[in-house]
Design an enzyme around this catalytic site. Structure first.
Site, PDB file in Angstrom:
ATOM      1  N   ARG A   1      76.742  42.711  18.881  1.00 55.50           N
ATOM      2  CA  ARG A   1      77.162  43.746  19.897  1.00 55.50           C
ATOM      3  C   ARG A   1      75.968  44.409  20.448  1.00 55.50           C
ATOM      4  O   ARG A   1      75.591  44.641  21.560  1.00 55.50           O
ATOM      5  CB  ARG A   1      78.213  44.647  19.371  1.00 55.50           C
ATOM      6  CG  ARG A   1      79.426  44.301  19.567  1.00 55.50           C
ATOM      7  CD  ARG A   1      80.518  44.789  18.683  1.00 55.50           C
ATOM      8  NE  ARG A   1      80.072  44.174  17.315  1.00 55.50           N
ATOM      9  CZ  ARG A   1      80.757  43.185  16.950  1.00 55.50           C
ATOM     10  NH1 ARG A   1      81.507  42.496  17.487  1.00 55.50           N
ATOM     11  NH2 ARG A   1      80.232  42.727  15.761  1.00 55.50           N
ATOM     12  N   THR A   2      75.188  44.926  19.392  1.00 58.32           N
ATOM     13  CA  THR A   2      74.089  45.952  19.812  1.00 58.32           C
ATOM     14  C   THR A   2      73.018  45.108  20.536  1.00 58.32           C
ATOM     15  O   THR A   2      72.540  45.469  21.677  1.00 58.32           O
ATOM     16  CB  THR A   2      73.469  46.565  18.321  1.00 58.32           C
ATOM     17  OG1 THR A   2      74.671  47.485  17.960  1.00 58.32           O
ATOM     18  CG2 THR A   2      72.546  47.753  18.907  1.00 58.32           C
TER      19      THR A   2
ATOM     20  N   LYS B   1      53.877  37.586   7.014  1.00 57.95           N
ATOM     21  CA  LYS B   1      52.752  37.469   6.667  1.00 57.95           C
ATOM     22  C   LYS B   1      52.176  38.763   6.129  1.00 57.95           C
ATOM     23  O   LYS B   1      50.776  38.736   5.529  1.00 57.95           O
ATOM     24  CB  LYS B   1      51.805  37.126   7.647  1.00 57.95           C
ATOM     25  CG  LYS B   1      52.217  35.661   8.383  1.00 57.95           C
ATOM     26  CD  LYS B   1      51.120  35.370   9.575  1.00 57.95           C
ATOM     27  CE  LYS B   1      51.662  34.386  10.508  1.00 57.95           C
ATOM     28  NZ  LYS B   1      50.891  34.546  11.876  1.00 57.95           N
TER      29      LYS B   1
ATOM     30  N   ARG C   1      66.085  47.469  15.433  1.00 61.58           N
ATOM     31  CA  ARG C   1      66.913  47.486  14.296  1.00 61.58           C
ATOM     32  C   ARG C   1      66.026  47.055  13.210  1.00 61.58           C
ATOM     33  O   ARG C   1      65.441  45.902  13.185  1.00 61.58           O
ATOM     34  CB  ARG C   1      68.149  46.732  14.371  1.00 61.58           C
ATOM     35  CG  ARG C   1      68.988  46.461  13.321  1.00 61.58           C
ATOM     36  CD  ARG C   1      70.398  45.917  13.651  1.00 61.58           C
ATOM     37  NE  ARG C   1      71.203  46.844  14.446  1.00 61.58           N
ATOM     38  CZ  ARG C   1      72.453  46.722  14.471  1.00 61.58           C
ATOM     39  NH1 ARG C   1      73.066  45.447  13.842  1.00 61.58           N
ATOM     40  NH2 ARG C   1      73.330  47.469  15.147  1.00 61.58           N
TER      41      ARG C   1
ATOM     42  N   HIS D   1      72.543  55.278  13.365  1.00 62.95           N
ATOM     43  CA  HIS D   1      72.822  54.425  14.431  1.00 62.95           C
ATOM     44  C   HIS D   1      73.204  55.085  15.704  1.00 62.95           C
ATOM     45  O   HIS D   1      74.544  55.167  16.169  1.00 62.95           O
ATOM     46  CB  HIS D   1      73.703  53.295  14.048  1.00 62.95           C
ATOM     47  CG  HIS D   1      74.068  52.156  14.803  1.00 62.95           C
ATOM     48  ND1 HIS D   1      73.240  52.043  15.886  1.00 62.95           N
ATOM     49  CD2 HIS D   1      75.001  50.966  14.711  1.00 62.95           C
ATOM     50  CE1 HIS D   1      73.869  50.607  16.782  1.00 62.95           C
ATOM     51  NE2 HIS D   1      74.728  50.260  15.847  1.00 62.95           N
TER      52      HIS D   1
HETATM   53  C1  NCD Z   1      77.553  48.284  13.123  1.00 61.84           C
HETATM   54  C2  NCD Z   1      76.216  48.417  12.326  1.00 61.84           C
HETATM   55  O1  NCD Z   1      75.510  47.421  12.699  1.00 61.84           O
HETATM   56  O2  NCD Z   1      75.868  49.392  11.584  1.00 61.84           O
HETATM   57  N1  NCD Z   1      77.786  47.419  14.035  1.00 61.84           N
HETATM   58  C3  NCD Z   1      77.517  47.763  15.396  1.00 61.84           C
HETATM   59  O3  NCD Z   1      76.318  47.963  15.601  1.00 61.84           O
HETATM   60  N2  NCD Z   1      78.441  47.829  16.289  1.00 61.84           N
HETATM   61  C4  NCD Z   1      78.585  48.162  12.107  1.00 61.84           C
HETATM   62  C5  NCD Z   1      78.739  47.454  11.118  1.00 61.84           C
HETATM   63  O4  NCD Z   1      77.711  46.424  10.762  1.00 61.84           O
HETATM   64  O5  NCD Z   1      79.383  47.429  10.359  1.00 61.84           O
END
Ligand code: NCD
Length: 305
Positions: free
Chosen positions: A56-57, A85, A106, A134
């Site tokens: 999703r992100t 590396k 991320r 997040h």
């Molecule tokens: C969340 C995450 O990545 O922390 N997911 C997301 O970004 N929608 C929640 C999860 O992974 O449980």
């Protein structure tokens, strides 16, 4: 003027910033409905660095960039980059900043967002730094919550079931603690309840916090914010296996309550699929706001609002 150059943690999303962003998100949603894509970032390049799994992100940042007509550069996992590396995060950021106008990252290491933002000369967005924060998910969450409840204060919110390790719960509770008269009820296995540091921090901001094993969603609860046990963050796999199905929201516990059920997703064991067609279930709607929310953030940090 943008309120900050980089978004690292939910504490930066103060009520004033949220009010400004909500207007922008509404506008972005209207633009999507009317035009599909708009020219706002056609002179910009967005770097998307995803060194941990994401659906999703990552896709909603891609879609947001596409809808704003920005160009994109990608790195999708550590093994396909020079990290393998032994390149440092700082060196990686120094390179990527010259390829792009804004960096979204991320990364599995808590605190990596802070390091990257300090290093970067271009704006930076934290799309999840390990089990820490997040903040863009928290913005999606409050936008959804406000649509359904019409307020971000005076709320009773249940958080489960891994408040210790869920970065989504960390960021959302931190954000909502800035609004008056919110009460947080943390539920889940004893080992996965919030740390003392987290509870102290939330209480210092004025939120009432309770930790319990028993919840009744009909007992004046406005929101149940449920996230899966964060399997990849357990140092002891046995604790995960012992607890993964112990806490689960089923249809009987939700039906007839006034409580909305949210989940940042992915859904694994934490919510029964039979909850999906209840009017309380808003998690797929929540996921759909990812695009206008991330459009608004990209535009804000690139001084285009
Ligand atoms: C969340 C995450 O990545 O922390 N997911 C997301 O970004 N929608 C929640 C999860 O992974 O449980």
């Amino acid at each position: 003027m943008r309120p900050f150059k980089s978004l690292i943690a939910a504490e930066q999303l103060t009520p004033d910033v949220i009010a400004q962003l909500f207007k922008a998100i509404d506008q972005m949603a209207e633009q999507i409905a009317e035009h599909g894509r708009i020219d706002l970032l056609e002179d910009k390049v967005v770097a998307l660095l995803f060194f941990e799994p994401s659906s999703r992100t990552m896709m909603s940042f891609q879609s947001a960039s596409q809808r704003l007509k920005a160009g994109m550069v990608f790195a999708q996992n550590a093994s396909s980059t020079s990290f393998e590396k032994g390149e440092s995060l700082e060196d990686l950021i120094r390179m990527v900043e010259s390829y792009s106008d804004i960096i979204v990252m991320r990364h599995a290491m808590p605190g990596s967002a802070q390091i990257a933002a300090q290093t970067s000369s271009v704006p930076f967005i934290n799309a999840g730094d390990g089990g820490n924060e997040h903040p863009t998910q928290a913005l999606i969450d409050v936008y959804t919550l406000n649509k359904h409840k019409g307020r971000l204060s005076d709320l009773n919110i249940v958080f489960g079931f891994d408040s210790l390790q869920s970065r989504s719960i960390h960021s959302l509770s931190r954000l909502l603690a800035q609004y008056p008269n919110n009460r947080f009820i943390f539920t889940g296995p004893t080992e996965l309840q919030p740390s003392k540091e987290m509870l102290d921090d939330l209480q210092a901001l004025g939120a009432k916090c309770e930790v319990t094993q028993e919840i009744d969603l009909r007992d004046n609860v406005d929101v149940a914010y449920i996230n899966r046990l964060q399997e990849e963050r357990f140092s002891d796999a046995q604790i995960f296996e012992q607890n993964r199905r112990r806490f689960r929201l089923d249809r009987a516990s939700v039906e007839g309550s006034n409580c909305i059920v949210m989940d940042p997703l992915p859904r694994i064991d934490e919510i029964d699929v039979e909850v999906d067609d209840l009017p309380n279930a808003v998690y797929f709607e929540q996921a759909s706001y990812g695009v206008p929310v991330r459009m608004a953030l990209l535009a804000m940090l690139l001084n285009k609002l």
